[in-house]
Enzyme design. Structure first.
Site, PDB file in Angstrom:
ATOM      1  N   GLU A  51     -17.866  10.321   5.141  1.00 21.34           N
ATOM      2  CA  GLU A  51     -18.346   9.427   4.062  1.00 21.34           C
ATOM      3  C   GLU A  51     -19.786   9.094   4.689  1.00 21.34           C
ATOM      4  O   GLU A  51     -19.934   8.763   5.716  1.00 21.34           O
ATOM      5  CB  GLU A  51     -17.364   8.118   4.232  1.00 21.34           C
ATOM      6  CG  GLU A  51     -15.974   8.627   3.559  1.00 21.34           C
ATOM      7  CD  GLU A  51     -14.999   7.455   3.571  1.00 21.34           C
ATOM      8  OE1 GLU A  51     -15.704   6.392   3.727  1.00 21.34           O
ATOM      9  OE2 GLU A  51     -13.901   7.626   3.167  1.00 21.34           O
ATOM     10  N   ARG A  96      -6.684   7.446   3.114  1.00 25.18           N
ATOM     11  CA  ARG A  96      -8.077   7.959   4.389  1.00 25.18           C
ATOM     12  C   ARG A  96      -8.227   9.326   4.004  1.00 25.18           C
ATOM     13  O   ARG A  96      -7.339  10.189   3.969  1.00 25.18           O
ATOM     14  CB  ARG A  96      -7.314   7.767   5.574  1.00 25.18           C
ATOM     15  CG  ARG A  96      -7.614   6.259   6.099  1.00 25.18           C
ATOM     16  CD  ARG A  96      -8.959   5.960   6.537  1.00 25.18           C
ATOM     17  NE  ARG A  96      -9.236   4.507   6.947  1.00 25.18           N
ATOM     18  CZ  ARG A  96      -9.697   3.484   6.148  1.00 25.18           C
ATOM     19  NH1 ARG A  96      -9.376   3.762   4.668  1.00 25.18           N
ATOM     20  NH2 ARG A  96      -9.608   2.341   6.535  1.00 25.18           N
ATOM     21  N   ARG A 109       2.650  -1.559   3.076  1.00 26.34           N
ATOM     22  CA  ARG A 109       2.109  -2.360   2.191  1.00 26.34           C
ATOM     23  C   ARG A 109       1.598  -2.030   0.872  1.00 26.34           C
ATOM     24  O   ARG A 109       1.948  -2.496  -0.199  1.00 26.34           O
ATOM     25  CB  ARG A 109       1.070  -3.369   2.999  1.00 26.34           C
ATOM     26  CG  ARG A 109       1.685  -4.277   3.702  1.00 26.34           C
ATOM     27  CD  ARG A 109       0.285  -4.953   4.595  1.00 26.34           C
ATOM     28  NE  ARG A 109      -0.412  -3.894   5.617  1.00 26.34           N
ATOM     29  CZ  ARG A 109      -0.246  -3.808   6.737  1.00 26.34           C
ATOM     30  NH1 ARG A 109       0.745  -4.498   7.326  1.00 26.34           N
ATOM     31  NH2 ARG A 109      -0.910  -2.899   7.443  1.00 26.34           N
ATOM     32  N   HIS A 111     -15.144   5.034  -1.810  1.00 25.56           N
ATOM     33  CA  HIS A 111     -14.435   4.096  -0.949  1.00 25.56           C
ATOM     34  C   HIS A 111     -14.707   2.646  -1.189  1.00 25.56           C
ATOM     35  O   HIS A 111     -14.999   1.774  -0.471  1.00 25.56           O
ATOM     36  CB  HIS A 111     -15.047   4.196   0.574  1.00 25.56           C
ATOM     37  CG  HIS A 111     -13.975   3.862   1.228  1.00 25.56           C
ATOM     38  ND1 HIS A 111     -13.797   4.461   2.685  1.00 25.56           N
ATOM     39  CD2 HIS A 111     -12.983   3.022   1.562  1.00 25.56           C
ATOM     40  CE1 HIS A 111     -12.687   4.018   3.614  1.00 25.56           C
ATOM     41  NE2 HIS A 111     -12.131   2.954   2.522  1.00 25.56           N
ATOM     42  N   GLY A 156     -11.810   0.770  -2.428  1.00 24.47           N
ATOM     43  CA  GLY A 156     -10.488   0.181  -2.438  1.00 24.47           C
ATOM     44  C   GLY A 156     -10.342  -1.256  -2.087  1.00 24.47           C
ATOM     45  O   GLY A 156      -9.706  -2.109  -2.944  1.00 24.47           O
TER      46      GLY A 156
HETATM   47  P1  NAD Z   1       0.984   0.258   6.181  1.00 23.68           P
HETATM   48  O1  NAD Z   1       0.970   0.371   7.541  1.00 23.68           O
HETATM   49  O2  NAD Z   1       1.486  -1.110   5.644  1.00 23.68           O
HETATM   50  O3  NAD Z   1       1.800   1.252   5.442  1.00 23.68           O
HETATM   51  C1  NAD Z   1       1.524   2.674   6.027  1.00 23.68           C
HETATM   52  C2  NAD Z   1       2.912   3.484   6.152  1.00 23.68           C
HETATM   53  O4  NAD Z   1       2.924   4.702   6.161  1.00 23.68           O
HETATM   54  C3  NAD Z   1       4.172   2.775   6.819  1.00 23.68           C
HETATM   55  O5  NAD Z   1       5.133   2.532   6.102  1.00 23.68           O
HETATM   56  C4  NAD Z   1       4.201   4.140   7.654  1.00 23.68           C
HETATM   57  O6  NAD Z   1       5.689   4.088   8.008  1.00 23.68           O
HETATM   58  C5  NAD Z   1       4.020   5.114   6.727  1.00 23.68           C
HETATM   59  N1  NAD Z   1       3.902   6.329   7.708  1.00 23.68           N
HETATM   60  C6  NAD Z   1       3.235   6.545   8.733  1.00 23.68           C
HETATM   61  N2  NAD Z   1       3.156   7.957   9.127  1.00 23.68           N
HETATM   62  C7  NAD Z   1       3.768   8.402   8.290  1.00 23.68           C
HETATM   63  C8  NAD Z   1       4.030   9.812   7.976  1.00 23.68           C
HETATM   64  N3  NAD Z   1       3.650  10.756   8.857  1.00 23.68           N
HETATM   65  N4  NAD Z   1       4.766  10.114   6.813  1.00 23.68           N
HETATM   66  C9  NAD Z   1       5.131   9.286   5.877  1.00 23.68           C
HETATM   67  N5  NAD Z   1       4.746   8.132   6.210  1.00 23.68           N
HETATM   68  C10 NAD Z   1       4.151   7.625   7.003  1.00 23.68           C
HETATM   69  O7  NAD Z   1      -0.497   0.358   5.590  1.00 23.68           O
HETATM   70  P2  NAD Z   1      -1.023   0.072   4.413  1.00 23.68           P
HETATM   71  O8  NAD Z   1      -1.908  -1.233   4.614  1.00 23.68           O
HETATM   72  O9  NAD Z   1      -0.206   0.234   3.334  1.00 23.68           O
HETATM   73  O10 NAD Z   1      -2.582   0.956   4.046  1.00 23.68           O
HETATM   74  C11 NAD Z   1      -2.220   2.329   3.664  1.00 23.68           C
HETATM   75  C12 NAD Z   1      -3.435   3.071   3.790  1.00 23.68           C
HETATM   76  O11 NAD Z   1      -4.382   2.526   2.917  1.00 23.68           O
HETATM   77  C13 NAD Z   1      -4.209   3.403   5.045  1.00 23.68           C
HETATM   78  O12 NAD Z   1      -4.662   4.472   5.471  1.00 23.68           O
HETATM   79  C14 NAD Z   1      -5.488   2.231   4.951  1.00 23.68           C
HETATM   80  O13 NAD Z   1      -6.553   2.581   6.032  1.00 23.68           O
HETATM   81  C15 NAD Z   1      -5.636   2.717   3.443  1.00 23.68           C
HETATM   82  N6  NAD Z   1      -6.382   1.642   2.881  1.00 23.68           N
HETATM   83  C16 NAD Z   1      -7.481   2.187   2.032  1.00 23.68           C
HETATM   84  C17 NAD Z   1      -8.276   1.176   1.477  1.00 23.68           C
HETATM   85  C18 NAD Z   1      -9.365   1.688   0.831  1.00 23.68           C
HETATM   86  O14 NAD Z   1     -10.592   1.028   0.543  1.00 23.68           O
HETATM   87  N7  NAD Z   1      -9.342   2.827   0.144  1.00 23.68           N
HETATM   88  C19 NAD Z   1      -8.212  -0.118   1.527  1.00 23.68           C
HETATM   89  C20 NAD Z   1      -6.867  -0.665   2.128  1.00 23.68           C
HETATM   90  C21 NAD Z   1      -6.379   0.285   2.983  1.00 23.68           C
END
Ligand code: NAD
Length: 531
Positions: free
Chosen positions: A262, A233, A151, A283, A285
């Site tokens: 954190e 993360r 996403r 943090h 995001g």
């Molecule tokens: P998502 O599940 O939509 O996308 C994650 C992607 O990572 C998937 O397409 C998956 O196939 C891929 N993936 C999984 N294992 C993998 C690997 N070993 N190598 C390569 N690709 C791999 O998740 P998202 O909603 O896009 O969120 C992504 C990250 O952002 C998550 O860790 C989420 O916790 C983090 N996040 C952080 C904040 C913040 O406050 N900083 C806010 C929202 C989300």
């Protein structure tokens, strides 16, 4: 009344939804200590948290009434999902609500890092005018390497293309078609991305596979002067390796929103944050007004829907594929459950195998959830409320039940049918079910008898020799005992052979009446079921 405990700040829009729900009562106990949590959790049907409250195995053990644990946000690091699953507790999050906020922060950090924004800002505020110190780099014409094109990763990719960047991505779990659609080149292995990218941004979840996936070895393979961003993360990029790379000059800059611990209090993190080349945020995001509102509203609505049994969105321990409309699947789930329940009530002996066959386009697409529903139905007569969609497969496995599924796109007599054969130490029984008008469950096969029975409420299942007068005798006996027959469906192999009746009755009857029925001539078996 469903009782909901809120342990973090979820905002007024979320609370307003709870206030409006006539069947929900809630308490807000902000960031309770572990002791407090253990003391109070027992009385609640659902709990809603953010990242501040650990939902650990001991909390779930104390949560006698808990059915749903909702995390307002994405990361589930504070929730012991396995412990919840074992206890049949649904765990849900709101993965989409803060996608845009995290995407925009990634862009913000990337730009700030490339233009020394924090340093330049601090400098002018100190009254300085030192422009040459802040000679940045442009995004235009650079190659961005996105690790994890989900996403957030995909949205970052689209936005970076608007800056004139070439975007490549590494995501072994994504199809090339999806990447093609957003004009991103998917590389076959991580090393290829590391060697080609000017800026690398990680957007994977933190898993055993991704923890430390960017370490000393990976950094060595990057271009000299590479920039790194971690808005996903803490721990995906090894912090010691990152620090070393920054100090050695291999890495030109890093932008970080998330940390392995954190708040970041370790010596290493303090040293890392002290570097001028590091742009850091605490943090944040998901910290936008819009995301906070959306996260709260979504989690509250999801929890209410799940408590009411109306919908199960974003449940991380349920077998529904993303995007499945539970409402259209629900009648089949109910049918599968009824088939399972009927089996358990009819079968004699210890169950060893359950073989499910899904025939027809609508059912064969949903083998996993429908099998789970069938197992839930199968175990419910013996385990009652202890079994649910979450733990049914585990409980079946624990009981030594081997489950197999087959699927066929085309059915024969019915457009969609679920056939289930249960094999026990004493017998093998077969039950088939279909939906009438896509809504009403029907039992269409009972062993080798074709019938058209309504699995709804109490019923008698009677097998007999197909001779004149049996229906009359059974009807008279039931009438004499004041038992009203709602429906009578019969199937037989051939005239004069064996017949099987499914008799819906308005209320369950007692053992004495069952014994009288069994004593009637030509009756072979009488069983009472409730589905
Ligand atoms: P998502 O599940 O939509 O996308 C994650 C992607 O990572 C998937 O397409 C998956 O196939 C891929 N993936 C999984 N294992 C993998 C690997 N070993 N190598 C390569 N690709 C791999 O998740 P998202 O909603 O896009 O969120 C992504 C990250 O952002 C998550 O860790 C989420 O916790 C983090 N996040 C952080 C904040 C913040 O406050 N900083 C806010 C929202 C989300």
């Amino acid at each position: 009344m469903h009782k909901v405990l809120i342990t973090d700040d979820i905002g007024s829009a979320g609370l307003a939804l709870l206030d409006a729900a006539h069947d929900v009562k809630y308490d807000v106990v902000k960031l309770p200590t572990r002791e407090k949590m253990l003391e109070i959790i027992g009385e609640y049907d659902a709990v809603i948290t953010r990242s501040g409250t650990p939902l650990t195995a001991d909390v779930f053990a104390a949560a006698r009434e808990l059915k749903v644990a909702g995390r307002a946000g994405v990361g589930m690091d504070n929730v012991d999902i396995d412990a919840a699953t074992l206890r049949g507790i649904l765990v849900m999050n709101t993965p989409e609500a803060n996608t845009l906020a995290a995407t925009e922060l990634t862009l913000t950090l990337m730009l700030a890092m490339c233009r020394y924004l924090p340093l330049a800002n601090a400098s002018i505020k100190r009254g300085e005018w030192t422009r040459s110190k802040f000679l940045g780099v442009q995004l235009h014409n650079k190659t961005l390497g996105v690790i994890g094109l989900g996403r957030i990763g995909s949205r970052v990719a689209i936005r970076c293309q608007a800056f004139g960047m070439k975007v490549i991505a590494y995501d072994p779990y994504l199809s090339e078609e999806v990447a093609d659609r957003i004009h991103v080149q998917l590389v076959g292995d991580l090393d290829e991305l590391l060697a080609a990218a000017d800026i690398i941004t990680v957007h994977t979840p933190l898993t055993d596979e991704t923890r430390g996936m960017i370490g000393t070895r990976e950094i060595a393979r990057m271009k000299d002067g590479v920039y790194l961003v971690n808005c996903a993360r803490g721990g995906i990029i090894e912090e010691q390796a990152l620090y070393n790379g920054l100090v050695s000059g291999k890495i030109a800059g890093a932008a970080i929103d998330v940390y392995s611990s954190e708040p970041p209090r370790t010596d290493l993190l303090k040293q890392l944050l002290a570097l001028d080349k590091v742009v850091a945020t605490p943090h944040i995001g998901a910290n936008t007004v819009e995301a906070q509102r959306d996260v709260a509203v979504q989690i509250v609505q999801q929890v209410i829907d799940a408590l009411r049994g109306e919908n199960f969105r974003n449940v991380v321990n349920l077998p529904f594929a993303e995007g499945v409309d539970y409402r259209s699947l629900a009648p089949y789930m109910s049918l599968a459950e009824k088939i399972g329940s009927l089996h358990m009530q009819l079968i004699q002996g210890r169950i060893g195998r359950v073989e499910v066959e899904f025939r027809g386009e609508e059912v064969e697409e949903h083998v996993k959830p429908l099998t789970v529903a069938l197992l839930k139905g199968l175990l419910a007569p013996i385990l009652s409320d202890a079994v649910n969609y979450v733990n049914a497969p585990r409980l079946a496995e624990e009981r030594g039940i081997v489950v197999s599924q087959t699927r066929h796109p085309a059915a024969e007599d019915y457009s969609n049918v679920i056939l289930c054969r249960v094999i026990s130490t004493r017998e093998t029984r077969l039950i088939g079910g279909a939906l009438f008008l896509k809504m009403q469950p029907r039992i269409v096969l009972l062993d080798d008898f074709r019938i058209d029975a309504l699995p709804n409420g109490p019923a008698l299942i009677v097998s007999n020799q197909d001779v004149p007068g049996v229906i009359g005798k059974v009807g008279t006996l039931l009438g004499a005992n004041n038992i009203n027959i709602a429906e009578w469906r019969m199937g037989r192999r051939e005239p004069g052979g064996m017949a099987m009746s499914y008799i819906n009755i308005d209320a369950p009857t007692n053992d004495e009446v069952l014994a009288q029925l069994r004593a009637l001539p030509m009756i072979l078996e009488v069983r009472q079921v409730t589905v």
